[in-house]
Design a protein around this motif. Sequence first.
Motif, PDB file in Angstrom:
ATOM      1  N   VAL A 263       0.876  -1.172   0.000  1.00 33.44           N
ATOM      2  CA  VAL A 263       0.000   0.000   0.000  1.00 33.44           C
ATOM      3  C   VAL A 263       0.915   1.225   0.000  1.00 33.44           C
ATOM      4  O   VAL A 263       1.682   1.422   0.945  1.00 33.44           O
ATOM      5  CB  VAL A 263      -0.926   0.032   1.236  1.00 33.44           C
ATOM      6  N   ASP A 264       0.844   2.000  -1.068  1.00 27.82           N
ATOM      7  CA  ASP A 264       1.601   3.253  -1.128  1.00 27.82           C
ATOM      8  C   ASP A 264       0.722   4.312  -0.468  1.00 27.82           C
ATOM      9  O   ASP A 264      -0.183   4.870  -1.087  1.00 27.82           O
ATOM     10  CB  ASP A 264       1.909   3.600  -2.590  1.00 27.82           C
ATOM     11  N   ALA A 265       1.012   4.561   0.806  1.00 23.42           N
ATOM     12  CA  ALA A 265       0.110   5.387   1.620  1.00 23.42           C
ATOM     13  C   ALA A 265       0.305   6.885   1.418  1.00 23.42           C
ATOM     14  O   ALA A 265      -0.376   7.683   2.075  1.00 23.42           O
ATOM     15  CB  ALA A 265       0.289   5.047   3.102  1.00 23.42           C
ATOM     16  N   HIS A 266       1.207   7.274   0.545  1.00 21.21           N
ATOM     17  CA  HIS A 266       1.431   8.716   0.341  1.00 21.21           C
ATOM     18  C   HIS A 266       1.725   8.976  -1.121  1.00 21.21           C
ATOM     19  O   HIS A 266       2.837   8.767  -1.601  1.00 21.21           O
ATOM     20  CB  HIS A 266       2.593   9.194   1.220  1.00 21.21           C
ATOM     21  N   ASN A 267       0.700   9.426  -1.834  1.00 24.04           N
ATOM     22  CA  ASN A 267       0.892   9.787  -3.231  1.00 24.04           C
ATOM     23  C   ASN A 267      -0.051  10.929  -3.588  1.00 24.04           C
ATOM     24  O   ASN A 267      -0.941  11.263  -2.808  1.00 24.04           O
ATOM     25  CB  ASN A 267       0.680   8.568  -4.143  1.00 24.04           C
ATOM     26  N   HIS A 268       0.188  11.510  -4.748  1.00 23.72           N
ATOM     27  CA  HIS A 268      -0.636  12.645  -5.190  1.00 23.72           C
ATOM     28  C   HIS A 268      -1.063  12.432  -6.625  1.00 23.72           C
ATOM     29  O   HIS A 268      -0.222  12.395  -7.522  1.00 23.72           O
ATOM     30  CB  HIS A 268       0.155  13.954  -5.061  1.00 23.72           C
ATOM     31  N   LEU A 269      -2.368  12.248  -6.828  1.00 20.22           N
ATOM     32  CA  LEU A 269      -2.887  12.057  -8.175  1.00 20.22           C
ATOM     33  C   LEU A 269      -4.022  13.063  -8.396  1.00 20.22           C
ATOM     34  O   LEU A 269      -5.197  12.696  -8.407  1.00 20.22           O
ATOM     35  CB  LEU A 269      -3.389  10.615  -8.345  1.00 20.22           C
ATOM     36  N   PRO A 270      -3.672  14.347  -8.547  1.00 15.14           N
ATOM     37  CA  PRO A 270      -4.727  15.355  -8.697  1.00 15.14           C
ATOM     38  C   PRO A 270      -5.540  15.116  -9.972  1.00 15.14           C
ATOM     39  O   PRO A 270      -4.983  14.804 -11.015  1.00 15.14           O
ATOM     40  CB  PRO A 270      -3.966  16.680  -8.757  1.00 15.14           C
TER      41      PRO A 270
ATOM     42  N   GLN B 195      -0.650  -2.921  -4.442  1.00 17.71           N
ATOM     43  CA  GLN B 195      -2.073  -3.234  -4.376  1.00 17.71           C
ATOM     44  C   GLN B 195      -2.924  -1.960  -4.409  1.00 17.71           C
ATOM     45  O   GLN B 195      -3.909  -1.877  -5.132  1.00 17.71           O
ATOM     46  CB  GLN B 195      -2.334  -3.998  -3.077  1.00 17.71           C
ATOM     47  N   THR B 196      -2.536  -0.971  -3.600  1.00 21.80           N
ATOM     48  CA  THR B 196      -3.353   0.230  -3.417  1.00 21.80           C
ATOM     49  C   THR B 196      -2.464   1.461  -3.342  1.00 21.80           C
ATOM     50  O   THR B 196      -1.404   1.422  -2.719  1.00 21.80           O
ATOM     51  CB  THR B 196      -4.157   0.144  -2.095  1.00 21.80           C
ATOM     52  N   VAL B 197      -2.936   2.536  -3.965  1.00 26.47           N
ATOM     53  CA  VAL B 197      -2.271   3.828  -3.823  1.00 26.47           C
ATOM     54  C   VAL B 197      -3.218   4.784  -3.114  1.00 26.47           C
ATOM     55  O   VAL B 197      -4.393   4.868  -3.474  1.00 26.47           O
ATOM     56  CB  VAL B 197      -1.885   4.418  -5.193  1.00 26.47           C
ATOM     57  N   VAL B 198      -2.706   5.475  -2.096  1.00 25.48           N
ATOM     58  CA  VAL B 198      -3.496   6.478  -1.403  1.00 25.48           C
ATOM     59  C   VAL B 198      -3.194   7.838  -2.040  1.00 25.48           C
ATOM     60  O   VAL B 198      -2.053   8.318  -1.998  1.00 25.48           O
ATOM     61  CB  VAL B 198      -3.182   6.497   0.105  1.00 25.48           C
ATOM     62  N   ASN B 199      -4.231   8.411  -2.639  1.00 23.07           N
ATOM     63  CA  ASN B 199      -4.124   9.713  -3.278  1.00 23.07           C
ATOM     64  C   ASN B 199      -4.508  10.783  -2.259  1.00 23.07           C
ATOM     65  O   ASN B 199      -5.656  10.862  -1.846  1.00 23.07           O
ATOM     66  CB  ASN B 199      -5.063   9.749  -4.490  1.00 23.07           C
TER      67      ASN B 199
ATOM     68  N   PHE C 199       7.044   7.073   5.617  1.00 24.84           N
ATOM     69  CA  PHE C 199       8.439   7.475   5.372  1.00 24.84           C
ATOM     70  C   PHE C 199       8.633   7.865   3.909  1.00 24.84           C
ATOM     71  O   PHE C 199       9.722   7.765   3.356  1.00 24.84           O
ATOM     72  CB  PHE C 199       9.436   6.386   5.806  1.00 24.84           C
ATOM     73  N   SER C 200       7.542   8.367   3.321  1.00 24.14           N
ATOM     74  CA  SER C 200       7.585   8.756   1.914  1.00 24.14           C
ATOM     75  C   SER C 200       8.661   9.803   1.657  1.00 24.14           C
ATOM     76  O   SER C 200       8.914  10.668   2.498  1.00 24.14           O
ATOM     77  CB  SER C 200       6.224   9.320   1.517  1.00 24.14           C
ATOM     78  N   ALA C 201       9.282   9.687   0.482  1.00 23.88           N
ATOM     79  CA  ALA C 201      10.279  10.650   0.012  1.00 23.88           C
ATOM     80  C   ALA C 201      11.454  10.818   0.975  1.00 23.88           C
ATOM     81  O   ALA C 201      12.158  11.829   0.918  1.00 23.88           O
ATOM     82  CB  ALA C 201       9.643  12.015  -0.270  1.00 23.88           C
ATOM     83  N   ARG C 202      11.649   9.870   1.869  1.00 23.56           N
ATOM     84  CA  ARG C 202      12.732  10.022   2.840  1.00 23.56           C
ATOM     85  C   ARG C 202      13.626   8.787   2.940  1.00 23.56           C
ATOM     86  O   ARG C 202      14.327   8.628   3.944  1.00 23.56           O
ATOM     87  CB  ARG C 202      12.164  10.365   4.223  1.00 23.56           C
ATOM     88  N   ILE C 203      13.671   7.937   1.903  1.00 23.19           N
ATOM     89  CA  ILE C 203      14.649   6.855   2.018  1.00 23.19           C
ATOM     90  C   ILE C 203      16.066   7.416   1.924  1.00 23.19           C
ATOM     91  O   ILE C 203      17.017   6.791   2.385  1.00 23.19           O
ATOM     92  CB  ILE C 203      14.423   5.694   1.008  1.00 23.19           C
ATOM     93  N   ALA C 204      16.209   8.630   1.375  1.00 25.22           N
ATOM     94  CA  ALA C 204      17.530   9.267   1.379  1.00 25.22           C
ATOM     95  C   ALA C 204      17.996   9.515   2.814  1.00 25.22           C
ATOM     96  O   ALA C 204      19.181   9.344   3.137  1.00 25.22           O
ATOM     97  CB  ALA C 204      17.494  10.578   0.602  1.00 25.22           C
ATOM     98  N   GLU C 205      17.074   9.916   3.672  1.00 18.33           N
ATOM     99  CA  GLU C 205      17.429  10.183   5.067  1.00 18.33           C
ATOM    100  C   GLU C 205      17.645   8.883   5.840  1.00 18.33           C
ATOM    101  O   GLU C 205      18.648   8.721   6.546  1.00 18.33           O
ATOM    102  CB  GLU C 205      16.328  11.002   5.747  1.00 18.33           C
TER     103      GLU C 205
ATOM    104  N   ASP D  45       5.363   9.329  -2.197  1.00 22.60           N
ATOM    105  CA  ASP D  45       5.248  10.746  -2.533  1.00 22.60           C
ATOM    106  C   ASP D  45       5.889  11.018  -3.896  1.00 22.60           C
ATOM    107  O   ASP D  45       6.444  12.094  -4.102  1.00 22.60           O
ATOM    108  CB  ASP D  45       5.924  11.602  -1.440  1.00 22.60           C
ATOM    109  N   ALA D  46       5.833  10.038  -4.795  1.00 25.12           N
ATOM    110  CA  ALA D  46       6.473  10.213  -6.109  1.00 25.12           C
ATOM    111  C   ALA D  46       5.566   9.648  -7.191  1.00 25.12           C
ATOM    112  O   ALA D  46       4.767   8.745  -6.935  1.00 25.12           O
ATOM    113  CB  ALA D  46       7.822   9.498  -6.133  1.00 25.12           C
ATOM    114  N   VAL D  47       5.697  10.183  -8.396  1.00 28.01           N
ATOM    115  CA  VAL D  47       4.916   9.708  -9.536  1.00 28.01           C
ATOM    116  C   VAL D  47       5.111   8.201  -9.655  1.00 28.01           C
ATOM    117  O   VAL D  47       6.252   7.724  -9.667  1.00 28.01           O
ATOM    118  CB  VAL D  47       5.388  10.404 -10.833  1.00 28.01           C
ATOM    119  N   PRO D  48       4.008   7.415  -9.692  1.00 28.22           N
ATOM    120  CA  PRO D  48       4.173   5.959  -9.762  1.00 28.22           C
ATOM    121  C   PRO D  48       4.988   5.520 -10.985  1.00 28.22           C
ATOM    122  O   PRO D  48       4.601   5.781 -12.118  1.00 28.22           O
ATOM    123  CB  PRO D  48       2.713   5.450  -9.863  1.00 28.22           C
TER     124      PRO D  48
END
Length: 345
Positions: A31-38, A62-66, A252-258, A282-285
């Motif tokens: 489940v990608d719990a942090h995404n943006h699909l305006p 399985q699921t993307v949370v927009n 922990f979206s967009a923070r695997i760099a950290e 938090d990134a374009v699928p």
Amino acid sequence: MDTPLALSDFEPRSELVTPQHQVLQPRYPVVDAHNHLPIEALAADPTRVTQIVQVLDEAGVQTVVNLSGGWGDTLERTLDGLDRAHPQRFVTFCNVDWRGVGEPGWAERATAQLRRDVAAGAKGLKVFKELGLRHRDTAGRLVSPDDPRIAAIWAQAGELGVPVLIHAADPVAFFRPLDRHNERWDELQRHPDWHFYGGDLPGFDELIAALYRTIEAHPQTTFITAHVGCYPENLAFVTRMLERHPNLYTDFSARIAELGRAPYSARRWFLAHADRILYGTDAVPMVEMYRNSYRFLETEDEYFDYAVGAPIPPQGRWKIYGVSLPDDVLRRVYHDNAAALLGLG
Ligand SMILES: [Zn+2]
């Protein structure tokens, strides 16, 4: 030494030889719990949603949370285009219209809208970092997350039983002077509007304190902080917050760099809070983007890029290390925690 080299042209290639693994499929459904699909962006290309579903299938998602559902009519169109067209594949959160804080009746109108949006099918409320950094009240003052005039929103979400996914502040470096010591110098060159320094802007510590005062004041409301407690640079702090607030989860979206530059601490953190951490991007699928995050979570690979295909690392000039999480932790982080909060299968 002959020719001088500009730092912007320096793209060193690592000569390190260590095992490398590709992880094509996640060990559990994701489940990608942090995404943006305006919906505006999706509506511009009638095949876009189908393309995204193909990416999800290929990447084992399985699921993307927009989180960009908007409210009212925009939310309705979003639910039609995503959640209702592809049940279980897309879940949408609504947002709040923060304009007009300070007008009489603002909280009544905003909570009524939230009730309508949840009744329509929004599965949660997303609050962007603009709360605290951009939104101003009718007197022109910045509105902080713990402003008493908006507290009814948090209480209403709790009564409705929907989680609040909230992002406050941003990387610490965005609140520092933009000088040669700033570890996100490249990123701030590309996005000068992400530099929150000067003027009447609050400092990083002030924003984080306001965020956790809000969470503390609403124990009946479930909060999911974005980006590792909104303070991924300091896992000891995030641990204290998770221990203090049972109503707190984090993605922990967009923070695997950290996380990936502190792999020992990150691994301990995942193990200690396996029930409270949600996978998110938090990134374009894109298939390769997902696979790289699986590599981070599932392998012991060393010193690899946190962003695929970026010549200069987008967040900071470093590489990451895998944290090789055990199965029971992976299952909860990839799927079970989000599924339980959002009522997914
Ligand atoms: Zn986001």
